[in-house]
Every structure is written in C-alpha cells, then in structure tokens.
Enzyme design. Structure first.
Site, mmCIF file in Angstrom:
data_model
loop_
_atom_site.group_PDB
_atom_site.id
_atom_site.type_symbol
_atom_site.label_atom_id
_atom_site.label_comp_id
_atom_site.label_asym_id
_atom_site.label_seq_id
_atom_site.Cartn_x
_atom_site.Cartn_y
_atom_site.Cartn_z
ATOM 1 N N HIS A 145 1.088 -1.273 0.101
ATOM 2 C CA HIS A 145 0.004 -0.030 -0.346
ATOM 3 C C HIS A 145 1.153 1.131 0.117
ATOM 4 O O HIS A 145 0.331 2.812 0.592
ATOM 5 C CB HIS A 145 -1.158 -0.167 1.335
ATOM 6 N N CYS A 200 3.522 23.344 -8.315
ATOM 7 C CA CYS A 200 2.980 24.744 -9.513
ATOM 8 C C CYS A 200 1.472 24.339 -8.696
ATOM 9 O O CYS A 200 0.104 24.572 -8.782
ATOM 10 C CB CYS A 200 2.537 23.015 -9.973
ATOM 11 N N ALA A 248 1.689 -10.147 18.717
ATOM 12 C CA ALA A 248 2.992 -11.097 17.567
ATOM 13 C C ALA A 248 4.659 -10.744 18.551
ATOM 14 O O ALA A 248 5.483 -11.223 18.061
ATOM 15 C CB ALA A 248 2.321 -9.861 16.530
HETATM 16 P P1 OAD Z 1 -6.925 -4.143 10.608
HETATM 17 O O1 OAD Z 1 -6.974 -3.000 11.410
HETATM 18 O O2 OAD Z 1 -8.088 -4.971 9.702
HETATM 19 O O3 OAD Z 1 -6.506 -5.608 11.195
HETATM 20 C C1 OAD Z 1 -5.519 -6.051 12.246
HETATM 21 C C2 OAD Z 1 -5.698 -7.560 12.427
HETATM 22 O O4 OAD Z 1 -4.153 -7.509 13.419
HETATM 23 C C3 OAD Z 1 -6.692 -7.835 13.558
HETATM 24 O O5 OAD Z 1 -6.993 -8.733 12.900
HETATM 25 C C4 OAD Z 1 -6.426 -7.830 14.797
HETATM 26 O O6 OAD Z 1 -7.016 -8.576 15.871
HETATM 27 C C5 OAD Z 1 -5.036 -8.314 14.624
HETATM 28 N N1 OAD Z 1 -3.959 -7.530 16.144
HETATM 29 C C6 OAD Z 1 -4.433 -6.269 16.598
HETATM 30 N N2 OAD Z 1 -3.166 -6.929 17.589
HETATM 31 C C7 OAD Z 1 -2.056 -7.293 17.408
HETATM 32 C C8 OAD Z 1 -1.011 -7.999 17.878
HETATM 33 N N3 OAD Z 1 -0.511 -7.142 19.090
HETATM 34 N N4 OAD Z 1 -0.401 -9.335 17.427
HETATM 35 C C9 OAD Z 1 -0.859 -9.957 16.417
HETATM 36 N N5 OAD Z 1 -2.006 -9.423 15.795
HETATM 37 C C10 OAD Z 1 -3.706 -8.245 15.867
HETATM 38 O O7 OAD Z 1 -5.926 -4.060 9.713
HETATM 39 P P2 OAD Z 1 -5.224 -4.559 8.128
HETATM 40 O O8 OAD Z 1 -5.059 -6.454 8.146
HETATM 41 O O9 OAD Z 1 -3.356 -4.384 8.247
HETATM 42 O O10 OAD Z 1 -5.402 0.100 3.518
HETATM 43 O O11 OAD Z 1 -6.202 -3.993 7.462
HETATM 44 C C11 OAD Z 1 -5.936 -4.359 5.710
HETATM 45 C C12 OAD Z 1 -5.920 -2.546 4.808
HETATM 46 O O12 OAD Z 1 -7.147 -2.001 5.509
HETATM 47 C C13 OAD Z 1 -4.326 -1.814 5.576
HETATM 48 O O13 OAD Z 1 -3.692 -1.511 4.893
HETATM 49 C C14 OAD Z 1 -5.446 -0.663 4.656
HETATM 50 C C15 OAD Z 1 -6.374 -0.470 5.967
HETATM 51 O O14 OAD Z 1 -7.864 0.613 4.786
HETATM 52 C C16 OAD Z 1 -5.507 1.386 3.353
HETATM 53 O O15 OAD Z 1 -4.428 2.018 3.925
HETATM 54 C C17 OAD Z 1 -5.007 1.691 1.824
#
Ligand code: OAD
Length: 251
Positions: free
Chosen positions: A120, A152, A234
């Site tokens: 991203h 610009c 993690a």
């Molecule tokens: P999410 O916020 O959707 O998911 C985060 C995940 O991490 C969840 O399943 C939590 O349970 C888990 N989690 C939280 N704390 C944790 C920890 N300490 N150890 C392990 N796991 C933990 O985030 P993403 O999947 O990264 O896009 O979201 C995908 C995309 O959605 C992002 O890149 C962003 C967002 O909209 C853009 O900005 C384009």
C-alpha cells in the site's frame, strides 16, 4: 493456543527453505499504532470514506484533517517492536526471504528488514495530484491543510494507496512473485478484509506453501487456508518462536 503449537511453528520454520511474511496493522499495534479493525480500531472512530480517493479529491481539507491525526502527528515517535525485530533478524540470518506488508509506517525498514514490499505504499512521501512530483513528507508543513505543491500549487496527497487507487506495480509484482515462490508464509496481524492485498496468502497457499498465522483473533484466513493458527500478540509470540529456533528446542 497450546504451548506445543509454538514448538510446532518453530519446527516448521526450521524445516522450510523459502519463508516470507505477510503483515498488517496488527504487527505495529504494540508500537502504539492503532489497527483499522477490531478492538480499538480506527474505523470505529473515523469513517473510512476519508481514505477514498474520490472523497479526497472533492474534500481534501477534511480528508487531510483525519489523515494528519492518524498517520502524521505521531508516526515520527513510533519505534519497531520485538515482532519487527525478529523478522529483521530472520532475514539477516537467512531464515526469511522477504516481508510483504500492507503497512505504510516504515517500521519493518526501521527494524532493519531489507526486502520489504510495501503493498500500500508508504507515508514518507507526498505526491502532487496535478504535476505528480513527490516530496519527502517531513519537508512539507502540515499546519495549513491541504498542503500545496511547492512547484505548481496543486493539492498534495499522501503517496500511499487510497481506496479506489491501484497498487504500486513493482510492489504488486514482487509480492505475487515472492508469494508464489515461498514454501511457508507467516501471516501476521491482518484481518484479511482488504482486496487485492488479501489475495496474497491465497497465492502462497495455491502454490503449495504452508500457512502459519499469528493474530489476536481469528481472521479471514483462520479456518480457511491457515494450517497453524497462533492466537496472541505478535510482539510476544515471535520472540518465543525465535528463542526456540535459536536453542534448537523443537525436535
Ligand atoms: P486490520 O486493522 O484490518 O487488522 C488488524 C489485525 O491485527 C486484526 O485481525 C487484529 O486482530 C490483529 N491484531 C491486533 N493487534 C495485534 C497484535 N498485537 N498481534 C497480532 N495481531 C494483532 O489491518 P489490516 O489487515 O492491515 O489500507 O488492514 C488492511 C488495510 O485496511 C490497511 O492496509 C489499510 C486499511 O484500510 C489502506 O490504507 C489502503
């Protein structure tokens, strides 16, 4: 989760030859960056529309207000946590071939990981939506919003991927290649809700890779393509696995 699952993870990692990691916001949670979904998630507080490209173009100041608070006000204060550190060490010692991340916070690179494919993009740069020149974000004042292009006077946008935008082609190609070539993928801290990033683990699975997942709660992958699910933080589980690998305590 059984303690023996951690031992199993250490054994599988030690037996694999081409391991990659696919990370999401959860890996940075212990660095103090809130994830998007789940407990304490940003989308409980903000409307995801602020990250839609169409909304940004028509409401740049409103979108920037939230984006500045979420991504720029404190990113410079955050530091990698033990989970980022373990992945960087694993790459240096030849255990891990690459990290594919959805995160835009640069923490993998700060921890010392070299092969990082940022699906991203990254928050480090701003891009002009008119002339397409880009600038280091720390050279542009965010006091008055939206910030304007010094060349610009067009509107500057964070150079990361908004909803409705394409994936940076190089990151996409490297990520799909690494995923199709690995024999083990570690999915760490992602809900698997956002396409097309969420297809990456499916590419690995279809190519025959084993899937180990670390998450605080089940995701789209748990119970579908995940072979070994480790529930927890993690920043706690990865150092435990690392310790077992270093002490050869997994046979
Ligand atoms: P999410 O916020 O959707 O998911 C985060 C995940 O991490 C969840 O399943 C939590 O349970 C888990 N989690 C939280 N704390 C944790 C920890 N300490 N150890 C392990 N796991 C933990 O985030 P993403 O999947 O990264 O896009 O979201 C995908 C995309 O959605 C992002 O890149 C962003 C967002 O909209 C853009 O900005 C384009």
């Amino acid at each position: 989760m059984k303690e023996s699952d951690i031992v199993k993870a250490a054994r599988l990692i030690s037996q694999s030859k081409r391991i990659c990691a696919f990370t999401g916001a959860g890996i940075s949670a212990e660095s103090g960056i809130p994830p998007f979904r789940g407990e304490g998630g940003l989308w409980n507080k903000y409307d995801p529309v602020i990250l839609e490209i169409g909304y940004f173009i028509t409401h740049p100041a409103e979108s920037w207000e939230a984006v500045r608070t979420i991504f720029y006000d404190f990113f410079h204060q955050v530091k990698p946590n033990p989970a980022h550190d373990v992945l960087a060490r694993w790459e240096a010692s030849g255990i891990l071939s690459a990290v594919i991340t959805q995160n835009i916070d640069s923490l993998h690179t700060q921890a010392g990981s070299k092969k990082v494919y940022e699906f991203h993009g990254n928050s480090d740069r701003l891009v002009c939506i008119d002339c397409h020149k880009n600038f280091k974000s720390n050279t542009i004042s965010l006091e008055t919003l939206p910030p304007l292009c010094p060349v610009c006077y067009g509107i500057l946008k964070p150079d990361f991927v908004f909803f409705g935008e394409g994936i940076p082609p190089a990151a996409y190609q490297h990520s799909t290649h690494v995923a199709s070539d690995c024999d083990l993928m570690m999915i760490i801290g992602t809900s698997g809700e956002v396409a097309p990033a969420n297809h990456i683990p499916h590419i690995a699975k279809r190519s025959g890779a084993l899937i180990i997942e670390i998450n605080r709660e089940p995701s789209q992958y748990t119970g579908t393509i995940t072979d070994l699910y480790l529930e927890g933080k993690a920043g706690e589980l990865l150092p435990l696995i690392d310790e077992l690998i270093n002490s050869n305590y997994y046979t």
